[in-house]
Scaffold this active site. Structure first.
Site, short mmCIF file in Angstrom:
data_model
loop_
_atom_site.label_atom_id
_atom_site.label_comp_id
_atom_site.label_asym_id
_atom_site.label_seq_id
_atom_site.Cartn_x
_atom_site.Cartn_y
_atom_site.Cartn_z
CB CYS A 341 -0.92 0.39 1.17
SG CYS A 341 -0.67 -0.66 2.49
NE ARG A 370 3.63 -8.27 5.63
CZ ARG A 370 2.25 -8.40 6.08
NH1 ARG A 370 1.60 -9.72 6.28
NH2 ARG A 370 1.36 -7.87 4.58
CG ASP A 390 -2.26 -5.73 -1.66
OD1 ASP A 390 -3.21 -4.88 -1.32
OD2 ASP A 390 -1.19 -5.43 -1.29
CG HIS A 392 -4.02 -0.19 -2.00
ND1 HIS A 392 -3.35 -1.43 -2.68
CD2 HIS A 392 -4.18 -0.34 -1.13
CE1 HIS A 392 -2.37 -1.67 -1.24
NE2 HIS A 392 -2.79 -1.35 -0.51
CE LYS A 475 -8.73 -7.04 10.32
NZ LYS A 475 -7.56 -7.36 10.21
CG HIS A 521 -6.31 -1.25 2.43
ND1 HIS A 521 -4.94 -0.89 2.48
CD2 HIS A 521 -6.27 0.09 3.18
CE1 HIS A 521 -3.91 0.70 2.77
NE2 HIS A 521 -5.07 1.26 3.14
#
Length: 652
Positions: A341, A370, A390, A392, A475, A521
């Site tokens: 993002c 990660r 992903d 946006h 969310k 998102h």
């Protein structure tokens, strides 16, 4: 004192009364049948004092499943007693056995031991036998409160119990539970008598476990057991375990040559093999088609970024435990990308925007990194490098609900396409008093309201989970139940009024003034790696035709016959020209061995051809399905080709 029953009636009892006292006040039959109780919604045993004014419900042998944590914990004590008797029979004294913790857990319990000699897996049936004998003795459980000094005196030989006792606050009441000659430090709750415990239990395994989870402490032997109210439930659970082993994506990933994890490459960094890459690309192409229909624009961003980018977004501060350490390049600090993002925010900011072009929908299959603890890594479902589908959406406030509904529709379509129809919807909102959330209250209230209104508009059942929001916004998570009844959190949609503020994103409104967009998102798959791992287990590797890496195997009855081999090659060429993945098994194996090999590799379509089929331009077909293999003989090849193309195109 008094307690209130489910029908609203009150019982007057003496101070310090227990649930057993309450049952006896109602009637001797109920006292005989009672197993446990709830007090103000919390499970308690029949032996513990009830709080004054408590609302209580008595649990009886008519509904023992309601007391599952209680009987599982009691069975843990019975197992611990049985282990003591097992070693006594081997000549060891009671002081030779020391015990760590032993809580009830989901579906069962575990108990940690420091034993004079290790228990072997083959010893577990003997321990089970002793447990059943103890249950048959009908031993009463008793409870007594003691001082710290008395508790320490009870376990002079056991350093683990002594450590637990010393670490407890002086104000906390210590309780001992006893059945027969077995005594343990325990908060409870427990059944009233071993004879009332269910017999539907099984000892499953042993493993090593550091005392109190600290690797500097001794390793104890942990014994796991499972238990249910009925034998039917136990049998179903054991069957489910076997089915889970059969479907394990790590096992199938190796057998079907989908992915590998190479220690020389690194833990948690999967390598996609050719078959797995095909599967991954089919998923990616499916999502790209759906995004194209909905007006998304593709973008690509790098795998690292300047540390200041992630400080601006807040990811560096808020996810510090899961970020890889920064690296210094030309006196600047960079970090492996933990999120896509922040990069998309900068793409939006790369030029001025007008209200007329909003919403702007940017989509990327972006790889992120990660840091996960080694012990948490698990095949594809928990990795250190993964790709997200992903996107946006940068929208005006008046566009948020419609855009959210569009994403909701896309995510539901994705799940239905893969047969994931058992879904619950979880709205994550802020937790009061938690300072991890950024931004103004008005932004949060607006975003939470938009999500709830959208979900209610389409009539989806949902729950609200306080504390489950991202640090920048609320969310909606999609929690999917697979064929084994396990729940997975897959897709997510997040409404974010805060990152646009942190990155000072604007658009020029109809009034000629700067306005702040709001970002949605979304990632219907979530992580391609995790989604693929779950998908492998959901299908047990038996993918539908369009997803299967190896779709069609042509099996000549005889590889020595030129007519058959030429015909097989002719069919392969025609199917390949239509974009179908097709192979010929031209090995020297017999036909039945070739069929078995194709079955083992879960190839959905097998075409068996011989001289007769070649003469009539026909095939014999074996098609795999979740219901089993179906056979058809004498099928016209042109009809079959059209059928396969239709199945592939319709993704059925």
């Amino acid at each position: 004192m008094h307690v209130t029953l489910p029908d609203g009636k009150q019982l007057d009892l003496l101070q310090g009364a227990t649930a057993l006292d309450a049952a006896q006040a109602i009637g001797p039959r109920l006292a005989q049948d009672a197993l446990a109780a709830t007090a103000n919604g919390e499970l308690v045993d029949l032996l513990s004092p009830l709080p004054d004014g408590a609302q209580i419900t008595l649990i009886t042998k008519k509904n023992p499943q309601d007391a599952a944590p209680v009987f599982r914990h009691s069975l843990g004590h019975v197992m611990s007693q049985a282990v003591g008797e097992f070693y006594k029979a081997k000549g060891y004294g009671p002081d030779s056995i020391k015990r760590g913790v032993g809580p009830a857990i989901e579906n069962g319990w575990y108990q940690d031991f420091d034993l004079p000699e290790p228990l072997r897996e083959e010893d577990l049936p003997e321990i089970e036998k002793i447990m059943r004998e103890i249950i048959g003795r009908g031993l009463d459980f008793s409870r007594r409160e003691v001082s710290k000094a008395d508790a320490l005196a009870q376990f002079p030989h056991d350093p683990y119990k002594a450590e637990l006792i010393r670490d407890l606050p002086d104000t906390e009441a210590l309780t001992l539970y006893q059945q027969g000659d077995y005594v343990d430090l325990c908060r409870g709750p427990h059944y009233p008598n071993t004879g009332k415990l269910p017999q539907a239990f099984k000892l499953m395994s042993t493993s090593g476990a550091y005392w109190r989870g600290n690797e500097k402490n001794p390793i104890l032997q942990r014994v796991y057991g499972v238990a249910f109210a009925t034998q039917k439930e136990l049998d179903e659970y054991l069957h489910q375990l076997e089915e889970a082993k059969r479907r394990d994506h790590r096992k199938l990933g190796k057998e079907l040559e989908l992915f590998t994890i190479d220690p020389l490459v690194g833990k948690g960094l999967p390598l996609w093999l050719p078959n797995g890459t095909i599967l991954r690309e089919e998923l990616t192409n499916f999502m790209k088609e759906q995004q194209f229909k909905r007006g998304y624009q593709p973008v690509v961003t790098p795998n690292i970024g300047n540390l200041e980018l992630y400080k601006t977004s807040g990811h560096y501060q808020n996810y510090s435990d899961s970020n890889f350490s920064p690296i210094t390049v030309d006196e600047e600090e960079y970090m492996l990308k933990p999120m896509n993002c922040p990069h998309h925010m900068r793409i939006y900011a790369s030029r001025p925007r007008s209200y007329r072009e909003l919403p702007v929908r940017l989509a990327e299959f972006g790889t992120v990194y990660r840091y996960e603890q080694s012990g948490e890594l698990n095949g594809l479902t928990r990795v250190r490098g993964f790709t997200q589908d992903d996107a946006h959406i940068f929208a005006r406030p008046d566009q948020i609900k419609q855009e959210f509904l569009s994403v909701l529709d896309l995510t539901v379509l994705v799940l239905k396409t893969f047969g994931m129809n058992d879904v619950r919807f979880r709205v994550g909102v802020r937790e009061a008093g938690n300072d991890k959330y950024v931004g103004e209250d008005a932004y949060w209230e607006m975003a939470e309201r938009q999500i709830i209104e959208a979900v209610e508009e389409v009539g989806l059942p949902y729950s609200i989970e306080a504390g489950d929001a991202a640090f920048y916004g609320p969310k909606l998570d999609f929690v999917v139940k697979d064929v084994l009844g396990r729940e997975w959190q897959l897709g997510t949609i997040q409404v974010d009024p805060n990152l646009p503020e942190r990155f000072d994103l604007t658009y020029t409104g109809e009034d000629g003034q700067d306005h702040r967009p709001i970002v949605i998102h979304r990632a219907p798959f979530g992580s391609l790696e995790r989604f693929t791992g779950i998908l492998i287990e959901h299908y047990a590797g038996d993918f539908p035709l369009w997803l299967a890496p190896r779709q069609i195997m042509i099996i000549p009855i005889s590889d020595d016959d030129e007519i058959q081999m030429n015909y097989a090659e002719e069919l392969r060429s025609e199917l390949h020209a239509q974009g179908l993945r097709v192979e010929i098994d031209d090995s020297k194996n017999r036909m039945q061995a070739k069929i078995r090999d194709a079955e083992l590799h879960k190839i959905p379509v097998m075409l068996i051809v011989g001289k007769q089929e070649a003469a009539g331009r026909e095939v014999s077909v074996r098609m795999r399905s979740p219901e089993g293999t179906k056979e058809r003989k004498g099928v016209k090849f042109d009809d079959l080709k059209a059928e396969l193309i239709e199945r592939r195109n319709s993704r059925s």
